[in-house]
Design an enzyme around this catalytic site. Structure first.
Site, PDB file in Angstrom:
ATOM      1  N   ALA A   1       0.863  -1.184   0.000  1.00  0.00           N
ATOM      2  CA  ALA A   1       0.000   0.000   0.000  1.00  0.00           C
ATOM      3  C   ALA A   1       0.892   1.224   0.000  1.00  0.00           C
ATOM      4  CB  ALA A   1      -0.935   0.000   1.214  1.00  0.00           C
ATOM      5  N   MET A   2       0.318   2.371  -0.375  1.00  0.00           N
ATOM      6  CA  MET A   2       1.049   3.637  -0.395  1.00  0.00           C
ATOM      7  C   MET A   2       0.176   4.724   0.190  1.00  0.00           C
ATOM      8  SD  MET A   2       3.578   5.525  -0.918  1.00  0.00           S
ATOM      9  CE  MET A   2       3.548   7.291  -0.640  1.00  0.00           C
TER      10      MET A   2
ATOM     11  N   GLU B   1      -1.539   2.487   7.009  1.00  0.00           N
ATOM     12  CA  GLU B   1      -1.589   3.611   6.061  1.00  0.00           C
ATOM     13  C   GLU B   1      -2.285   4.828   6.665  1.00  0.00           C
ATOM     14  OE1 GLU B   1       0.284   3.213   3.372  1.00  0.00           O
ATOM     15  OE2 GLU B   1       0.590   1.233   4.265  1.00  0.00           O
TER      16      GLU B   1
END
Length: 946
Positions: A348-349, A384
């Site tokens: 994920a970012m 995140e």
């Protein structure tokens, strides 16, 4: 005679009068001059004006000079990409054009401008005075195609101090498929066909991954985390597509050069770093939820329609509310978008306000997903979302302090998931502490925080995205929270966020805020854990009370000899009180509390493994602890039951303890059903298997493990056969362990169970619980034939739910057929078979298989240029790839092959994964020495236990 030269008396008197008058006049003048001087002091003449020195030439390092500070960007990006090819006349293009205007403030007079641009064709460039639009004369500009990626602009005119200027560029770029920068995703989606079954249609989307230094691949910019600015993004995209970015956007249709386009202009962002920017153009659908903040999840239309984003929506809302309370800080943006991408090279970012995920990390199908899939979704979202504060709101000044972002987010994720009902804080020892221990026991490890000038190149930056930054960062923060107490720690965290919002920090800024909430010396305690490499092993001799610490290394060297501040929390047999002792010297120092005079009393140090260190005892105390485990293991805390085993095996690997003591500690497990001690033991027994599964020692090892696991397997057998799972989450993990270990070590009834359930699956009746599918599929294929493999491959191609595809993709690596494994390796080079983001994990799965490991190693060597030069693996995953394919290495031949690869890298001046390569070489050297010294000892011990 005298009469001829003499003066008359009258003349003499006249001369005298004149002389006196002159003297009086001079005196009067002097007095008046003094009065005037006092009244009007003289002013020194101005010094000669020196010409201003205008810096010229390239900066001395790969860092941008500090003569310009960006304040605001206005960026237009126009990708020429259709979401779908609807007819043969559609001209699909993987290109984009754009324009960027960045307003900068000049800090020192200059005729040179340096910013970043990579893989772009800058077609037009202007520099203007802000406001007046007066152009400065540009004598020339060029992009440096070395590691600096500098866009150098030389001016004939001088930019003045405190002046503001606009740098305007027009540029062209290409949408590559390298999974970084601005890139293209290809995927398929079911569409209705007239009077026919649904058919797969190829689809396209354009998306971004700008972390760590990829914003420069999209538009010219000041691509360093401390050079924060405000961004206003406009995307010009094809009809039928929808554009997303960090803030809300408003689309409108327009005509450009006779073609219809959609123009989406987004609200101005908060001040932020370039790497936190994001944009996606797709025809995805979405669902929304609001609890003060609009939460939207975007995905393929069929995933939305199937309800696969509903769970993530609910989890996001819970964790977002929880964090705002925990951090004492409101989420600052008006919305938070999350998107499930078919291809993303990282899990994920954390783009601010617009988080990207791999599909399996966000989509959840309650009918086919396991409990572990559900937990992963929650954990990933928690990580995140934490980065929205620790990274986006408050950002490390430079990449050398990356752990300030990722270590904090990893630690906070264990707190965040509690909002979704997950109580997994104890698992941080397995997942973070023990993971970090492995890397940090190598000379080639690195400190949490390095000096800024040590980290400059892209390779040096990407190497920091490792287990030290994430896992050690989380582990030492847990240690600090225990040292301070958690309430004081969280108060300090709130102060840190409030004081440095929208700013950049170094790690000492965090420690100073934490110091405000406690009387203990936070910086004194933490500096050694942050600034120096490695961790200590604390040795306690209970017959004398002597206690010492030493840098723990698998490969014996002198170490650095620097003492850590070690907070040793301990108790003794018969005393449940946990006490604390601070060891500040290397020692040995005599600690009376560690002196055991009663032969039946044992000492247990590092209670609950809150400290980031290993503990070694004298052999007598090790035996007392073993006996206690065998008599009544409940007396010793669950975490310590696991950590005693992990410490003993690893201290033995470092030649500080007889391996038979470590092996002896595993015998009690026949009576323990808890996950943490079993998982610790299995990880370490797995290392023995890796070292010996190609030798005659393997037979006795498998027989011992088969006997050890049988009782645990029997405990869960009824659940397994009935396709059910126990209620307790950690028991569910242990049920999977029992199946995996029992089947792989030849327990007949386990293999029969796996074969039977897989046959039912082949016959159209899949009643295998999702928790168990991965291991049952794997062991059925491992003992099956090519038809089983072909069936699983077709099921993989047919599956639409990412979590189910991942289970099948893993299982396909379990076959013992060499030709099938070779075929599977070749599939990883074909994105239509194995998605590019899954390439590294698939090769790693194959390397885990003893039949596949040499094939995987040869495959990686043979395609090394693809993995490095073309970044086929994704730069940040090369280290994990090297680690996976070399875990078994324990021979001189394998060591030489690694060194040959290192020499080839150095000859080509390739820095990618240099540290990872150095680490696997060091690990292999340690394995070679340990196997030579312990092979016969290990064989004799296992043979004696049969």
């Amino acid at each position: 005679m005298a009469k001829g030269t003499g003066m008359t008396k009258v003349l003499a008197i006249g001369i005298g009068v004149l002389t006196v008058s002159s003297v009086c006049a001079l005196v009067m003048m002097a007095v008046m001059y003094k009065i005037q001087i006092d009244k009007y002091p003289p002013v020194s003449p101005p010094p000669p004006i020196k010409p201003t020195v205008i810096p010229t030439g390239l900066p001395p390092t790969l860092r941008l000079p500090d003569n310009l500070i960006p304040e605001r960007y206005e960026v237009f990006i126009q990708p020429y990409l259709y979401a779908a090819i609807t007819n043969n006349y559609t001209n699909q293009s993987f290109a984009f054009t754009g324009q960027s205007t960045v307003k900068v403030q000049c800090m020192t007079a200059s005729r040179s401008i340096f910013l970043h641009a990579q893989n772009l064709n800058v077609t037009t460039l202007e520099v203007r005075k802000s406001g007046s639009n007066e152009k400065l004369s540009v004598s020339g500009y060029k992009i440096h195609h070395d590691e600096s990626h500098f866009l150098e602009i030389q001016l004939k005119d001088t930019m003045t101090v405190n002046g503001t200027y606009d740098i305007v560029t027009k540029f062209e770029g290409e949408l590559f498929d390298g999974l970084d920068g601005f890139y293209v995703n290809r995927y398929t989606e079911k569409v209705k066909a007239e009077e026919e079954e649904d058919e797969d249609q190829e689809r396209f989307l354009a998306t971004s991954l700008l972390k760590p230094t990829n914003a420069r691949k999209v538009f010219p910019c000041f691509d360093e985390p401390a050079l924060k600015a405000v961004f206003r993004i406009t995307i010009i995209h094809k009809p039928g597509t929808f554009a997303l970015s960090n803030e809300k956007g408003g689309p409108h249709q327009t005509e450009i050069d006779g073609e219809e386009w959609i123009v989406t202009t987004f609200k101005e962002t908060p001040i932020m770093s370039t790497y936190s920017l994001a944009f996606t153009i797709s025809d995805f659908d979405f669902k929304t939820r609001s609890s003060g903040t609009n939460i939207n999840i975007h995905a393929r239309g069929d995933a939305i329609n199937a309800g696969h984003v509903d769970h993530a929506l609910e989890v996001t809302e819970k964790i977002l509310v929880h964090y705002q309370k925990e951090f004492g800080s409101t989420y600052p943006l008006s919305k938070i978008d999350q998107i499930a991408l078919p291809d993303l090279s990282v899990g994920a970012m954390e783009n601010w306000g617009f988080i990207s995920y791999q599909e399996s990390g966000l989509l959840y199908d309650k009918h086919t997903a396991s409990t572990f899939d559900r937990e992963r979704v929650a954990t990933l979202i928690a990580h995140e979302l934490a980065l929205q504060w620790f990274g986006n709101l408050v950002t490390m000044r430079w990449w050398n302090d990356l752990w300030l972002n990722e270590g904090l987010a990893t630690y906070m994720s264990y707190i965040g998931v509690e909002a979704d009902g997950w109580d997994i804080r104890d698992l941080i020892v397995l997942r973070e502490t023990q993971t970090a221990f492995q890397v940090d026991s190598l000379n080639s490890s690195h400190p949490l925080s390095l000096q800024e000038n040590y980290i400059q190149t892209f390779s040096q930056i990407t190497e920091l995205f490792d287990d030290i930054t994430y896992s050690k960062g989380a582990a030492v923060l847990r240690m600090l929270a225990t040292f301070m107490n958690e309430d004081a720690f969280m108060k300090g965290i709130k102060m840190y966020l409030a004081k440095f919002e929208y700013k950049n920090t170094v790690y000492k800024d965090l420690l100073k805020c934490l110091q405000e909430e406690t009387k203990v010396d936070v910086e004194g305690f933490m500096s050694t854990w942050i600034e120096q490499v490695g961790y200590p092993v604390v040795t306690i001799i209970t017959q004398t009370g002597e206690t010492s610490q030493e840098h723990f290394l698998l490969k014996q060297t002198q170490g650095h000899g620097i003492a850590w501040q070690v907070d040793i929390r301990y108790n003794k047999a018969g005393d449940d009180t946990v006490k604390s002792y601070m060891l500040e010297k290397n020692g040995p120092v005599r600690q009376p509390h560690f002196l055991l005079q009663d032969k039946d009393v044992w000492l247990l140090a590092n209670v609950n493994c809150t400290g980031f260190f290993r503990v070694n005892y004298d052999e007598e105390n090790w035996n007392k602890l073993r006996i206690q485990l065998e008599r009544n293991h409940h007396v010793i805390p669950i975490i310590n039951r696991g950590q005693l085993i992990d410490d003993a095996f690893n201290i033995a690997r470092a030649h500080r303890l007889n391996v038979t003591i470590a092996l002896g500690l595993t015998k009690y497990l026949v009576n323990d059903t808890e996950y943490i001690p079993w998982e610790s033991a299995l990880k370490n027994l797995d290392h023995l298997i890796l070292m010996f599964d190609r030798s005659e020692v393997y037979g006795p090892i498998t027989k011992y493990i088969r006997n050890l696991i049988t009782q645990l397997y029997d405990r869960f057998e009824e659940y397994t056969i009935n396709g059910t799972i126990p209620e307790k989450h950690t028991d569910q993990y242990n049920q999977v362990n029992a199946i995996s270990v029992a089947c792989s070590n030849g327990l007949t009834k386990c293999i029969k169970m796996a074969r039977s359930q897989f046959e039912d699956y082949k016959n159209g009746s899949n009643h295998i619980h999702p928790n168990l599918r991965k291991e049952i599929y794997c062991n059925a294929i491992a003992t099956g034939d090519e038809y089983d493999w072909e069936f699983a491959w077709k099921e993989y191609q047919r599956a639409t739910v990412p979590a189910e595809k991942d289970k099948l993709r893993y299982a396909l690596s379990c076959t013992k057929e060499i030709w099938l494994l070779n075929r599977y390796l070749q599939y990883t080079l074909d994105p239509s078979k194995i998605r590019k983001m899954d390439m590294v994990s698939t090769i790693s799965y194959i390397a885990k298989n003893v039949a596949g490991q040499p094939l995987a190693w040869d495959f990686v060597r043979g395609h090394w240029s693809y993995f490095t030069q073309e970044n086929g693996a994704g730069a940040m995953t090369l280290g994990s790839l090297l680690d996976a394919v070399t875990k078994r290495f324990s021979t001189d031949v394998e060591l030489e092959e690694l060194k040959q690869l290192q020499r080839e890298q150095e000859e080509k001046n390739q820095g990618l994964a240099a540290r990872a390569l150095e680490q696997v070489i060091e690990r292999t050297e340690a394995n070679i020495q340990w196997v030579k010294e312990n092979k016969q000892i290990v064989k004799d011990w296992f043979t004696g236990e049969l």
